[in-house]
Every structure is written in C-alpha cells, then in structure tokens.
Scaffold this motif. Structure first.
Motif, mmCIF file in Angstrom:
data_model
loop_
_atom_site.group_PDB
_atom_site.id
_atom_site.type_symbol
_atom_site.label_atom_id
_atom_site.label_comp_id
_atom_site.label_asym_id
_atom_site.label_seq_id
_atom_site.Cartn_x
_atom_site.Cartn_y
_atom_site.Cartn_z
ATOM 1 N N PRO A 107 6.695 7.043 -32.203
ATOM 2 C CA PRO A 107 6.349 5.639 -32.454
ATOM 3 C C PRO A 107 7.593 4.808 -32.755
ATOM 4 C CG PRO A 107 4.915 7.124 -33.713
ATOM 5 C CD PRO A 107 6.010 7.971 -33.123
ATOM 6 N N GLY A 108 7.619 3.592 -32.211
ATOM 7 C CA GLY A 108 8.682 2.650 -32.523
ATOM 8 C C GLY A 108 9.921 2.737 -31.645
ATOM 9 N N GLU A 109 9.955 3.680 -30.690
ATOM 10 C CA GLU A 109 11.191 3.828 -29.919
ATOM 11 C C GLU A 109 11.451 2.668 -28.965
ATOM 12 O OE1 GLU A 109 11.601 6.790 -26.740
ATOM 13 O OE2 GLU A 109 9.514 7.333 -27.102
ATOM 14 N N ASP A 110 10.443 1.803 -28.759
ATOM 15 C CA ASP A 110 10.637 0.634 -27.891
ATOM 16 C C ASP A 110 11.022 -0.620 -28.670
ATOM 17 O OD1 ASP A 110 10.015 2.047 -25.536
ATOM 18 O OD2 ASP A 110 7.868 1.838 -25.925
ATOM 19 N N LEU A 111 11.223 -0.488 -29.967
ATOM 20 C CA LEU A 111 11.637 -1.638 -30.774
ATOM 21 C C LEU A 111 13.058 -2.069 -30.421
ATOM 22 C CD1 LEU A 111 10.326 -0.657 -34.337
ATOM 23 C CD2 LEU A 111 9.613 -2.671 -33.031
ATOM 24 N N PRO A 112 13.377 -3.362 -30.520
ATOM 25 C CA PRO A 112 14.769 -3.808 -30.375
ATOM 26 C C PRO A 112 15.652 -3.103 -31.394
ATOM 27 C CG PRO A 112 13.273 -5.684 -30.307
ATOM 28 C CD PRO A 112 12.435 -4.495 -30.679
ATOM 29 N N GLY A 113 16.832 -2.693 -30.946
ATOM 30 C CA GLY A 113 17.739 -1.937 -31.810
ATOM 31 C C GLY A 113 17.767 -0.463 -31.480
ATOM 32 N N VAL A 114 16.843 -0.024 -30.594
ATOM 33 C CA VAL A 114 16.807 1.370 -30.158
ATOM 34 C C VAL A 114 17.223 1.423 -28.693
ATOM 35 C CG1 VAL A 114 15.409 3.463 -29.939
ATOM 36 C CG2 VAL A 114 14.898 1.801 -31.744
ATOM 37 N N TYR A 115 18.211 2.267 -28.387
ATOM 38 C CA TYR A 115 18.736 2.345 -27.027
ATOM 39 C C TYR A 115 18.888 3.801 -26.605
ATOM 40 C CZ TYR A 115 20.089 -2.376 -28.378
ATOM 41 O OH TYR A 115 20.063 -3.664 -28.842
ATOM 42 N N SER A 116 18.790 4.017 -25.325
ATOM 43 C CA SER A 116 19.130 5.343 -24.814
ATOM 44 C C SER A 116 20.646 5.418 -24.638
ATOM 45 C CB SER A 116 18.450 5.593 -23.458
ATOM 46 O OG SER A 116 19.060 4.796 -22.451
ATOM 47 N N ALA A 117 21.184 6.635 -24.747
ATOM 48 C CA ALA A 117 22.624 6.808 -24.539
ATOM 49 C C ALA A 117 23.014 6.370 -23.142
ATOM 50 C CB ALA A 117 23.007 8.265 -24.775
ATOM 51 N N ARG A 118 22.153 6.653 -22.162
ATOM 52 C CA ARG A 118 22.471 6.277 -20.785
ATOM 53 C C ARG A 118 22.684 4.769 -20.672
ATOM 54 N NH1 ARG A 118 20.701 4.242 -16.104
ATOM 55 N NH2 ARG A 118 21.243 5.331 -14.168
ATOM 56 N N ASP A 119 21.781 3.980 -21.269
ATOM 57 C CA ASP A 119 21.912 2.520 -21.199
ATOM 58 C C ASP A 119 23.107 2.031 -22.013
ATOM 59 O OD1 ASP A 119 19.669 2.501 -19.622
ATOM 60 O OD2 ASP A 119 18.311 1.803 -21.194
ATOM 61 N N PHE A 120 23.309 2.618 -23.189
ATOM 62 C CA PHE A 120 24.406 2.173 -24.047
ATOM 63 C C PHE A 120 25.760 2.469 -23.408
ATOM 64 C CE2 PHE A 120 26.990 1.844 -27.890
ATOM 65 C CZ PHE A 120 26.401 0.761 -28.538
ATOM 66 N N VAL A 121 25.912 3.670 -22.853
ATOM 67 C CA VAL A 121 27.150 4.020 -22.159
ATOM 68 C C VAL A 121 27.330 3.138 -20.927
ATOM 69 C CG1 VAL A 121 28.303 5.834 -20.825
ATOM 70 C CG2 VAL A 121 27.212 6.390 -23.007
ATOM 71 N N GLY A 122 26.219 2.890 -20.201
ATOM 72 C CA GLY A 122 26.292 2.003 -19.037
ATOM 73 C C GLY A 122 26.725 0.602 -19.406
ATOM 74 N N TRP A 123 26.320 0.147 -20.592
ATOM 75 C CA TRP A 123 26.708 -1.192 -21.053
ATOM 76 C C TRP A 123 28.205 -1.294 -21.252
ATOM 77 C CZ3 TRP A 123 28.210 -2.058 -26.412
ATOM 78 C CH2 TRP A 123 28.523 -3.392 -26.679
ATOM 79 N N PRO A 279 10.049 0.160 -38.516
ATOM 80 C CA PRO A 279 10.281 -1.256 -38.196
ATOM 81 C C PRO A 279 10.751 -2.052 -39.405
ATOM 82 C CG PRO A 279 7.940 -0.868 -38.516
ATOM 83 C CD PRO A 279 8.618 0.473 -38.665
ATOM 84 N N SER A 280 11.349 -3.207 -39.147
ATOM 85 C CA SER A 280 11.714 -4.137 -40.218
ATOM 86 C C SER A 280 10.441 -4.740 -40.807
ATOM 87 C CB SER A 280 12.611 -5.244 -39.653
ATOM 88 O OG SER A 280 11.949 -5.902 -38.576
ATOM 89 N N ILE A 289 14.877 5.201 -39.487
ATOM 90 C CA ILE A 289 14.257 6.289 -38.735
ATOM 91 C C ILE A 289 13.755 7.357 -39.699
ATOM 92 C CG2 ILE A 289 16.455 7.528 -38.373
ATOM 93 C CD1 ILE A 289 15.195 8.159 -35.523
ATOM 94 N N ARG A 290 12.550 7.846 -39.421
ATOM 95 C CA ARG A 290 11.958 8.925 -40.223
ATOM 96 C C ARG A 290 12.237 10.251 -39.534
ATOM 97 N NH1 ARG A 290 6.534 7.474 -42.671
ATOM 98 N NH2 ARG A 290 8.064 6.528 -44.088
ATOM 99 N N LEU A 291 12.773 11.189 -40.296
ATOM 100 C CA LEU A 291 13.183 12.472 -39.750
ATOM 101 C C LEU A 291 12.382 13.607 -40.370
ATOM 102 C CD1 LEU A 291 17.038 11.906 -40.037
ATOM 103 C CD2 LEU A 291 15.663 11.671 -37.958
ATOM 104 N N SER A 292 12.010 14.551 -39.548
ATOM 105 C CA SER A 292 11.403 15.787 -40.023
ATOM 106 C C SER A 292 12.516 16.766 -40.380
ATOM 107 C CB SER A 292 10.509 16.388 -38.942
ATOM 108 O OG SER A 292 10.125 17.714 -39.275
#
Length: 462
Positions: A107-123, A279-280, A289-292
């Motif tokens: 849940p929440g991975e589509d919120l602004p502020g979350v990016y995939s490494a592929r997109d971030f590196v591409g940027w 989320p904010s 982020i909540r971690l197990s």
C-alpha cells in the motif's frame, strides 16, 4: 520487430555492430559493414543496442568472417545501459535490456515521493522517458529499498559533493535539483543481513571514502561474524571485512573530528522488509515507510528472510525502490516466463523457436554486472555459431531480411536514424558539454534529437 527470417536471427534485448538502426518511439538506427567475400553472408538481427547486444555482435563478427549484423534500437541514440544506466561518476564502467521495474506490491507505493530505481537512475542519466520526473529532494531523510550496486549508486549521487558531479555527464536538470537538495541522510534497507548484501567492494569503498559523508551503521548487526568470515569465499570475505571495519571502528580523536566535519550520513539497515508506505497527514505524499522486522532461516546466499511479526516505522520523504529491473514480453510469438521476466532458453537458444536466440537480462534475469553480461553474450553467440556448424541452423535459403524492414519503414513513412545521424547528436552533446566543463550534456527530448538530424528533410514521422 517481432518478425523472424530463416537467416536473420533475432536476439531480443541486445545490441549493435555491423549495422545499427534506431527506432525512436517507433523509428529504427543504421551502421553498415559490407562483406564482399561471401555470396550469402550470415545475416543476424539484434534487437536492442545495450551491452548484451554489442558483446553478442562482437563475438559473431570476430568468429564468423561472413557475418552481417543489423541492430535495431527504439531510441534515436544507441548504447542502452552504457548511456542511461551506469552512474555518471563511473565513466570507466560505461561500455537496457529490462524495460520495466519490479513493483513493491505494498500500500502507498504510488504516492508522490516514491520512485523506482529504474526511473530515478533514468532521470539523472538523461533517459528521455524520465526527463520530466522532477523528484522532490526537500526532505532530510531518503530511504532506498535494496542493497545492491544500483542502490549504492543512487545513495552516492544523492550525497556526493556538487563539485564532483559537475565534472560528469549527469543531466543539468538533475544537477540543478541536487544543488537545492536538503537530503542529509540516506538509509539502505535490506530484508536479509550483512552476509547477503548484493553490492561489490568497489562500490562500498567509494561510499566509505566519500568526502563529508559519515557512515551510521549499527555495530550489533555485525556481532558474531568474525568467526564466520574466515570460511567465506574471498570476494565475500573482503567485502564483509570492510563492512565490519566501517561499522566497528573506534571513536578516536580523528573520528570525532570527522563526525564534526561531516554534514551528511548514510547507513545500512538489515533484516527489514517493506510493508507499506506511510502517507503525510494530508495523504498527498509519502512521509515514511513501515518495515517488517525479519530473521534469517538458513545460511549464506540461500538464507531466507522470515517475518518476526514486529514492525518498525521510518520517517522519510523520499523512497526509492531498488529491488530489481524486469523484462517485458516483446511479442506473442516469443515464449515468456512472467514470474521471472525471462525467455525460456538453453544457452541462449529460445525454447521451441528454432533460429531465435536471446541474450542479456531477458536471458538470465536482471543480475550481474557488465562483465557478467559480456560472458553471457559470448555464450549466446557461440550457441548460434555451433548451430550453424552442426546444420541445426540452416543458412542455405537466404531471405530479404534488412531490405524487407527498409521497405516496410518506407511504406509507413518512417525515416530511420542512421549511425551517422547519431554522430550528429553526439557532436552536439559533446560541444555543449565542453561549454560547461562536462564530457557531454545529453539531449533529453527525442523530438529535439530528430529535429537536429532531419532539419530540412521533408519526410519525417514518428
């Protein structure tokens, strides 16, 4: 380009050599090597102009004197991972295979502020598809999910002094954003322990030696490893020794001075698996982020992370998921394993489709470094050559191949981008880079590339 001819073997997600044809956003690339010694030269079609394809083409051209290779690329520029994937401060590694990214599935991975490494590196590397990413770097803490080389690359880019980055071919847009960045802390989260990290000692050493950056690791994570590492393979042993040294070094006078002078920090967090992006208060962006909390079952590389039932929340405004890239199906005619994101194959021979071969990440999955891809590509090329020698792959019935592709493009009104066209882009990028003291300033918009190439031409269509 899901067509296959009996003498034109199609290697999904590979690269160029004798002839390059680029298809930017549905356009094709072209460099030609003419072979006059053979009445019917071996014609090979390679789809994708990244390291896997280049190495495959290199091996074929070196070991078969009557070979002609056509390489097709969807962008107006070649070189794939070399141009868009390798960190800009690692020019010595520059020599895509996987076009998609792995989803976290939380849940929440589509919120602004979350990016995939592929997109971030591409940027920051100037991949046209990611030129409008514009990540918000106004947070103090960034969390990277993953502990591989790409994760360390991203951490290093986020924390590196600007004077260092200004000398690379990082995009100006990324440089401008990083100059305004408020990020002071980067945490790399992994679901397993220090003995299972996926980065290499070179990348770790760079992080530990980065000026003005202080490592913040937990000494308890490394307790008990001293007796284990003596039996580890040498590369893993050296890597673990450096991890321990970084985490357990004594806080002497020099250490106190270093901490005082350091204004940024990074650390590894082990035995943590993402459960949800928090989320904010207004729900409009990521705030944590909540971690197990996990424990390991088994030992070494085969150890499995199992949830303990405990959770931990980390506050952060930037989250980058670096859990792997993923290939996508290229044609209904080509078998594809959705779970692994690979084409079923035996040493590069696509199962059930004679004359079709694969190389790179679509062959083995998104693992390894460029040297791994080189060896893997040579193996695929060798399989093809062995099939020719044994008669399994027949070359007695030549078919049109590249000429048919040219006719199809002409009918569709598509103007291919040739290798000499790419050299025009290269010259402009290099000149722009020299003006600002960089090796190159990449053009980010494919339309600008095409206008540069076809200015004055009457026929042009995407």
């Amino acid at each position: 380009m899901a067509l296959r001819w009996s003498r034109m073997c199609w290697l999904p997600r590979c690269v160029l050599s004798a002839r390059i044809r680029t298809v930017p956003t549905s356009r094709c690339l072209g460099l030609q090597r003419t072979l006059t010694s053979a009445p019917h030269p071996l014609q090979i079609c390679i789809v994708g102009s990244g390291p896997a394809g280049f190495y495959t083409a290199q091996h074929l051209l070196k070991h078969h004197s009557q070979t002609m290779v056509d390489i097709y690329e969807k962008l107006p520029v070649p070189f794939g991972l070399v141009r868009f994937g390798v960190a800009p401060d690692h020019p010595e590694v520059k020599s895509y295979g996987a076009e998609d990214k792995q989803k976290l599935g939380i849940p929440g991975e589509d919120l602004p502020g979350v990016y995939s490494a592929r997109d971030f590196v591409g940027w920051y590397n100037g991949l046209p598809d990611n030129r409008h990413l514009s990540p918000d770097l106004s947070t103090e803490t960034a969390v990277i999910l993953g502990q591989g080389n790409v994760a360390l690359d991203i951490a290093r880019i986020l924390l590196s002094p600007l004077d260092l980055l200004k000398k690379t071919d990082i995009t100006q847009a990324a440089l401008n954003a990083l100059s305004q960045s408020r990020i002071k802390r980067v945490l790399l989260v992994g679901r397993r322990g220090p003995l299972q990290v996926a980065f290499t000692i070179k990348e770790l050493r760079e992080m530990t030696n980065l000026a003005g950056i202080q490592p913040i690791n937990c000494p308890s994570d490394y307790q008990g490893l001293g007796d284990i590492i003596k039996d580890l393979p040498r590369p893993r042993k050296r890597l673990t020794e450096l991890l321990i040294k970084s985490a357990l070094k004594k806080h002497g006078e020099n250490e106190v001075v270093q901490r005082t002078q350091s204004n940024r920090e990074w650390g590894l967090r082990f035995l943590r698996s993402p459960l949800a992006v928090l989320p904010s208060e207004d729900g409009k962006r990521a705030a944590g982020i909540r971690l197990s909390i996990t424990r390991l079952e088994g030992n070494g590389e085969t150890a499995v992370a199992v949830s303990t039932g405990e959770v931990e929340d980390l506050s952060c405004g930037l989250i980058v998921s670096s859990i792997g890239y993923r290939s996508i199906p290229i044609s209904p005619r080509v078998p594809f394993l959705q779970k692994s994101g690979t084409i079923p194959n035996s040493m590069g021979r696509v199962q059930g489709v004679p004359g079709l071969y694969c190389s790179g990440w679509v062959k083995r999955g998104p693992t390894g470094v460029i040297a791994t891809t080189m060896t893997d590509s040579f193996d695929t090329a060798q399989s093809l050559l062995e099939d020719i020698k044994s008669g399994t792959l027949s070359c007695s019935n030549p078919r049109p191949g590249a000429s048919t592709v040219r006719e199809l493009l002409l009918l569709r009104g598509v103007q291919p981008v040739s290798f000499s066209d790419w050299e025009k882009i290269d010259a402009v990028e290099t000149a722009r880079g020299i003006e600002v003291g960089k090796p190159r300033e990449k053009i980010l918009d494919p339309e600008e590339m095409l206008e540069l190439i076809f200015r004055g031409h009457t026929t042009r269509q995407l």
